[in-house]
Design a protein around this motif. Structure first.
Motif, PDB file in Angstrom:
ATOM      1  N   ASN A  60     -42.281   4.186  -4.581  1.00  0.00           N
ATOM      2  CA  ASN A  60     -41.932   3.084  -5.472  1.00  0.00           C
ATOM      3  C   ASN A  60     -40.701   2.329  -4.977  1.00  0.00           C
ATOM      4  O   ASN A  60     -40.602   1.105  -5.131  1.00  0.00           O
ATOM      5  N   ALA A  61     -39.774   3.074  -4.398  1.00  0.00           N
ATOM      6  CA  ALA A  61     -38.578   2.435  -3.859  1.00  0.00           C
ATOM      7  C   ALA A  61     -38.937   1.525  -2.683  1.00  0.00           C
ATOM      8  O   ALA A  61     -38.444   0.396  -2.572  1.00  0.00           O
ATOM      9  N   ILE A  62     -39.814   2.019  -1.806  1.00  0.00           N
ATOM     10  CA  ILE A  62     -40.252   1.201  -0.672  1.00  0.00           C
ATOM     11  C   ILE A  62     -41.019  -0.021  -1.170  1.00  0.00           C
ATOM     12  O   ILE A  62     -40.846  -1.138  -0.668  1.00  0.00           O
ATOM     13  N   LYS A  63     -41.877   0.213  -2.160  1.00  0.00           N
ATOM     14  CA  LYS A  63     -42.661  -0.882  -2.745  1.00  0.00           C
ATOM     15  C   LYS A  63     -41.741  -1.980  -3.275  1.00  0.00           C
ATOM     16  O   LYS A  63     -41.959  -3.171  -3.036  1.00  0.00           O
ATOM     17  N   GLY A  64     -40.695  -1.586  -3.970  1.00  0.00           N
ATOM     18  CA  GLY A  64     -39.746  -2.567  -4.490  1.00  0.00           C
ATOM     19  C   GLY A  64     -38.974  -3.261  -3.390  1.00  0.00           C
ATOM     20  O   GLY A  64     -38.739  -4.473  -3.443  1.00  0.00           O
ATOM     21  N   MET A  65     -38.593  -2.498  -2.370  1.00  0.00           N
ATOM     22  CA  MET A  65     -37.827  -3.060  -1.256  1.00  0.00           C
ATOM     23  C   MET A  65     -38.623  -4.149  -0.537  1.00  0.00           C
ATOM     24  O   MET A  65     -38.130  -5.252  -0.303  1.00  0.00           O
ATOM     25  N   VAL A  66     -39.872  -3.855  -0.207  1.00  0.00           N
ATOM     26  CA  VAL A  66     -40.694  -4.809   0.535  1.00  0.00           C
ATOM     27  C   VAL A  66     -41.167  -5.941  -0.371  1.00  0.00           C
ATOM     28  O   VAL A  66     -41.157  -7.113   0.010  1.00  0.00           O
ATOM     29  N   GLY A  67     -41.577  -5.593  -1.578  1.00  0.00           N
ATOM     30  CA  GLY A  67     -42.126  -6.594  -2.497  1.00  0.00           C
ATOM     31  C   GLY A  67     -41.131  -7.653  -2.918  1.00  0.00           C
ATOM     32  O   GLY A  67     -41.517  -8.765  -3.279  1.00  0.00           O
ATOM     33  N   ASN A  68     -39.850  -7.327  -2.877  1.00  0.00           N
ATOM     34  CA  ASN A  68     -38.824  -8.299  -3.269  1.00  0.00           C
ATOM     35  C   ASN A  68     -38.429  -9.256  -2.147  1.00  0.00           C
ATOM     36  O   ASN A  68     -37.603 -10.135  -2.355  1.00  0.00           O
ATOM     37  N   LEU A  69     -39.002  -9.070  -0.971  1.00  0.00           N
ATOM     38  CA  LEU A  69     -38.696  -9.979   0.135  1.00  0.00           C
ATOM     39  C   LEU A  69     -39.313 -11.353  -0.103  1.00  0.00           C
ATOM     40  O   LEU A  69     -38.650 -12.371  -0.027  1.00  0.00           O
ATOM     41  N   ASP A  70     -40.629 -11.383  -0.380  1.00  0.00           N
ATOM     42  CA  ASP A  70     -41.343 -12.632  -0.669  1.00  0.00           C
ATOM     43  C   ASP A  70     -42.704 -12.262  -1.262  1.00  0.00           C
ATOM     44  O   ASP A  70     -43.100 -11.094  -1.228  1.00  0.00           O
ATOM     45  N   PRO A  71     -43.447 -13.229  -1.798  1.00  0.00           N
ATOM     46  CA  PRO A  71     -44.702 -12.920  -2.487  1.00  0.00           C
ATOM     47  C   PRO A  71     -45.794 -12.347  -1.587  1.00  0.00           C
ATOM     48  O   PRO A  71     -46.773 -11.787  -2.094  1.00  0.00           O
ATOM     49  N   HIS A  72     -45.653 -12.484  -0.268  1.00  0.00           N
ATOM     50  CA  HIS A  72     -46.737 -12.089   0.629  1.00  0.00           C
ATOM     51  C   HIS A  72     -46.441 -10.804   1.394  1.00  0.00           C
ATOM     52  O   HIS A  72     -47.230 -10.401   2.250  1.00  0.00           O
ATOM     53  N   SER A  73     -45.311 -10.165   1.110  1.00  0.00           N
ATOM     54  CA  SER A  73     -44.966  -8.903   1.754  1.00  0.00           C
ATOM     55  C   SER A  73     -45.204  -7.758   0.771  1.00  0.00           C
ATOM     56  O   SER A  73     -44.871  -7.878  -0.403  1.00  0.00           O
ATOM     57  N   SER A  74     -45.788  -6.671   1.280  1.00  0.00           N
ATOM     58  CA  SER A  74     -46.095  -5.560   0.376  1.00  0.00           C
ATOM     59  C   SER A  74     -46.231  -4.255   1.146  1.00  0.00           C
ATOM     60  O   SER A  74     -46.593  -4.242   2.329  1.00  0.00           O
ATOM     61  N   PHE A  75     -45.941  -3.162   0.459  1.00  0.00           N
ATOM     62  CA  PHE A  75     -46.153  -1.803   0.963  1.00  0.00           C
ATOM     63  C   PHE A  75     -47.469  -1.320   0.376  1.00  0.00           C
ATOM     64  O   PHE A  75     -47.690  -1.405  -0.827  1.00  0.00           O
ATOM     65  N   MET A  76     -48.371  -0.862   1.235  1.00  0.00           N
ATOM     66  CA  MET A  76     -49.730  -0.562   0.794  1.00  0.00           C
ATOM     67  C   MET A  76     -50.090   0.900   0.986  1.00  0.00           C
ATOM     68  O   MET A  76     -49.955   1.434   2.095  1.00  0.00           O
ATOM     69  N   PRO A  77     -50.561   1.544  -0.083  1.00  0.00           N
ATOM     70  CA  PRO A  77     -51.107   2.894   0.061  1.00  0.00           C
ATOM     71  C   PRO A  77     -52.425   2.836   0.827  1.00  0.00           C
ATOM     72  O   PRO A  77     -52.977   1.743   1.044  1.00  0.00           O
ATOM     73  N   PRO A  78     -52.974   3.976   1.246  1.00  0.00           N
ATOM     74  CA  PRO A  78     -54.176   3.974   2.094  1.00  0.00           C
ATOM     75  C   PRO A  78     -55.330   3.137   1.548  1.00  0.00           C
ATOM     76  O   PRO A  78     -55.975   2.407   2.305  1.00  0.00           O
ATOM     77  N   GLN A  79     -55.605   3.227   0.249  1.00  0.00           N
ATOM     78  CA  GLN A  79     -56.731   2.488  -0.322  1.00  0.00           C
ATOM     79  C   GLN A  79     -56.537   0.980  -0.173  1.00  0.00           C
ATOM     80  O   GLN A  79     -57.449   0.248   0.206  1.00  0.00           O
ATOM     81  N   ALA A  80     -55.337   0.516  -0.475  1.00  0.00           N
ATOM     82  CA  ALA A  80     -55.051  -0.919  -0.371  1.00  0.00           C
ATOM     83  C   ALA A  80     -55.099  -1.377   1.081  1.00  0.00           C
ATOM     84  O   ALA A  80     -55.569  -2.481   1.378  1.00  0.00           O
ATOM     85  N   PHE A  81     -54.640  -0.536   2.003  1.00  0.00           N
ATOM     86  CA  PHE A  81     -54.640  -0.890   3.415  1.00  0.00           C
ATOM     87  C   PHE A  81     -56.066  -1.036   3.942  1.00  0.00           C
ATOM     88  O   PHE A  81     -56.373  -1.937   4.713  1.00  0.00           O
ATOM     89  N   ASP A  82     -56.961  -0.154   3.489  1.00  0.00           N
ATOM     90  CA  ASP A  82     -58.367  -0.247   3.892  1.00  0.00           C
ATOM     91  C   ASP A  82     -59.015  -1.508   3.336  1.00  0.00           C
ATOM     92  O   ASP A  82     -59.777  -2.191   4.031  1.00  0.00           O
ATOM     93  N   GLU A  83     -58.714  -1.823   2.075  1.00  0.00           N
ATOM     94  CA  GLU A  83     -59.352  -2.976   1.439  1.00  0.00           C
ATOM     95  C   GLU A  83     -58.868  -4.294   2.025  1.00  0.00           C
ATOM     96  O   GLU A  83     -59.577  -5.297   1.975  1.00  0.00           O
ATOM     97  N   LEU A  84     -57.664  -4.303   2.594  1.00  0.00           N
ATOM     98  CA  LEU A  84     -57.152  -5.518   3.219  1.00  0.00           C
ATOM     99  C   LEU A  84     -58.080  -5.997   4.325  1.00  0.00           C
ATOM    100  O   LEU A  84     -58.286  -7.182   4.520  1.00  0.00           O
ATOM    101  N   ARG A  85     -58.685  -5.042   5.043  1.00  0.00           N
ATOM    102  CA  ARG A  85     -59.565  -5.394   6.148  1.00  0.00           C
ATOM    103  C   ARG A  85     -60.886  -5.985   5.669  1.00  0.00           C
ATOM    104  O   ARG A  85     -61.590  -6.641   6.424  1.00  0.00           O
ATOM    105  N   ASP A  86     -61.233  -5.779   4.397  1.00  0.00           N
ATOM    106  CA  ASP A  86     -62.454  -6.374   3.847  1.00  0.00           C
ATOM    107  C   ASP A  86     -62.333  -7.880   3.698  1.00  0.00           C
ATOM    108  O   ASP A  86     -63.331  -8.576   3.553  1.00  0.00           O
ATOM    109  N   ASP A  87     -61.106  -8.399   3.689  1.00  0.00           N
ATOM    110  CA  ASP A  87     -60.902  -9.827   3.464  1.00  0.00           C
ATOM    111  C   ASP A  87     -61.370 -10.678   4.639  1.00  0.00           C
ATOM    112  O   ASP A  87     -61.632 -11.860   4.483  1.00  0.00           O
ATOM    113  N   THR A  88     -61.452 -10.101   5.827  1.00  0.00           N
ATOM    114  CA  THR A  88     -61.827 -10.891   6.993  1.00  0.00           C
ATOM    115  C   THR A  88     -63.121 -10.421   7.647  1.00  0.00           C
ATOM    116  O   THR A  88     -63.634 -11.078   8.538  1.00  0.00           O
ATOM    117  N   LYS A  89     -63.657  -9.281   7.224  1.00  0.00           N
ATOM    118  CA  LYS A  89     -64.934  -8.820   7.758  1.00  0.00           C
ATOM    119  C   LYS A  89     -65.577  -7.890   6.742  1.00  0.00           C
ATOM    120  O   LYS A  89     -64.957  -7.436   5.799  1.00  0.00           O
TER     121      LYS A  89
END
Length: 444
Positions: free
Chosen positions: A68-97
């Motif tokens: 949660n601390a990492i999530k807050g650290m990265v998420g507060n940089l800008d709207p497009h930066s984020s820390f992703m757990p494994p499920q979210a990281f896998d789903e990110l790849r669905d956006d382009t293929k």
């Protein structure tokens, strides 16, 4: 005594892990010379973690606290930066293929509020009327307040034909609006085309995926082979949320022979690059009008900005979204990932897209044109030549036999008749036709 030593050792181990994670994620270990302020801040973090482990009313999950601390650290940089757990990281790849089941909207965090960038054409969200700028306040029974972007995406995706309830608030609407949407397979087809009039083509690009360039080439070849070639092209990038940078660059290069397409500038030298256009064997000198609106973002803005600055196309519509930053995705251990901003986009003339967008050369609001009944004026009622007694009748010429049109349309084909009632498309078509007329007058 042994128990206290074990607890102390466990706390020390957790704190060590926390420090290592922070050093790794922030890039301190190899690329940044740490100073006293950095160490003091890290010491403060470990002190807080140790205090919570010792004295919080319930047992705490150390890993969850750190994540949660990492999530807050990265998420507060800008709207497009984020820390992703494994499920979210896998789903990110669905956006382009690949293919996935969902409702078909692109979302972002705008001032920490879940906001619709654009609905994807031909999806449940698009058909239901969700609009660019809608603020999503609930997904089913869950409030989106403080919800991470990947969590919202995860809630909206799910089994095909299962229903999800989306509640939005919309500007100039006094009450929240609820949409009950049945999930469907989100179409990966990103390009469609049609002929509006002989010689005047229409190319619709809904997003920039891995196959978009090849699809566009196929559609252009088909359009260019009809009616002795194209006299003009309308490229529709409205509600196109963007996608892959390399696709935007290569698609721009289809219409440019030289000069810059886009530059990206970051803090580090390796994140600064200029993408250029190169000559091609294809001769595409016909005029182009590009349509944009508030849902045109990222890669769409790169194409529009490049063609505008190079005076290769006229831009028509309304100001685009203004997403002018470049993100990279970096895999971490245990299948976690981090997405963060490394640079900004600049058009060939050095304009920053970020938070400004691309302004159209001709501003035209979206409107569906309806046929109005023509009222007969006094002049219309005046006597004409044909009304005079014994006037000569017009010479009758043999009319060519009309070919019966097939009225049934494929589900994914363009309805060109409907496009003729789109005010922005109609204006673009009128401009292209006028250009052809004036070119003949000037002898060019």
């Amino acid at each position: 005594m042994k128990f206290r030593l074990y607890k102390a050792a466990r706390r020390g181990f957790s704190i060590a892990i926390a420090v290592c994670v922070f050093l790794s994620i922030a890039g301190f270990s190899n690329t940044l010379q740490a100073n006293d302020t950095t160490y003091k801040s890290l010491k403060l973090f470990t002190d807080v973690l140790e205090e919570l482990e010792k004295n919080y009313v319930d047992d705490v999950d150390t890993d969850k606290l750190i994540h949660n601390a990492i999530k807050g650290m990265v998420g507060n940089l800008d709207p497009h930066s984020s820390f992703m757990p494994p499920q979210a990281f896998d789903e990110l790849r669905d956006d382009t293929k690949g293919e996935f089941s969902g409702i078909g909207i692109v979302i972002t965090m705008k001032d920490s509020i879940l906001t619709v960038v654009s609905p994807i054409e031909g999806t449940p969200a698009y058909d239901a009327g969700i609009q660019t700028g809608d603020i999503i306040i609930r997904i089913d029974d869950k409030s989106t307040r403080d919800m991470a972007l990947w969590e919202a995406v995860n809630l909206m995706r799910g089994p095909k034909d299962k229903t999800v309830l989306i509640t939005v608030i919309r500007e100039n609407e006094p009450e929240p609006i609820e949409f009950s949407l049945k999930r469907d397979m989100i179409p990966m087809e990103s390009v469609r085309s049609g002929m509006l009039k002989p010689g005047y083509g229409y190319l619709r690009i809904t997003n920039f995926r891995m196959s978009t360039l090849d699809d566009i080439k196929t559609h252009l070849e088909k359009l260019e082979s009809q009616n002795n070639g194209l006299k003009g092209l309308i490229m529709d990038l409205r509600d196109n949320p963007g996608g892959l940078l390399d696709q935007a660059v290569k698609i721009s290069d289809l219409f440019l022979a030289k000069g810059d397409i886009v530059s990206i500038k970051g803090r580090r030298e390796e994140n600064t690059q200029v993408f250029k256009a190169y000559p091609s064997d294809e001769d595409r000198k016909y005029p182009v009008v590009v349509l944009i609106n508030g849902g045109s973002a990222s890669a769409s803005e790169i194409v529009a900005g490049a063609l505008q600055d190079q005076s290769r196309a006229l831009i028509l519509g309304t100001t685009s979204f203004g997403k002018g930053s470049v993100q990279t995705v970096h895999p971490l251990k245990e299948k976690f990932g981090i997405k963060y901003t490394i640079a900004r986009y600049y058009t060939p003339n050095g304009r920053s897209i970020q938070a400004k967008g691309i302004e159209p050369d001709i501003e035209v609001e979206y409107e569906i044109l309806t046929k109005k009944e023509k009222k007969m004026s006094v002049f219309d009622r005046m006597i004409k030549e044909k009304d005079l007694k014994n006037s000569l009748k017009p010479e009758m010429t043999k009319q060519p036999e009309k070919i019966k049109k097939q009225t049934r349309k494929h589900q994914r084909l363009l309805d060109t008749d409907q496009l003729q009632n789109d005010a922005q498309v109609k204006r673009a078509l009128d401009i292209l036709i006028s250009y052809g007329v004036f070119s003949k007058l000037n002898g060019s």
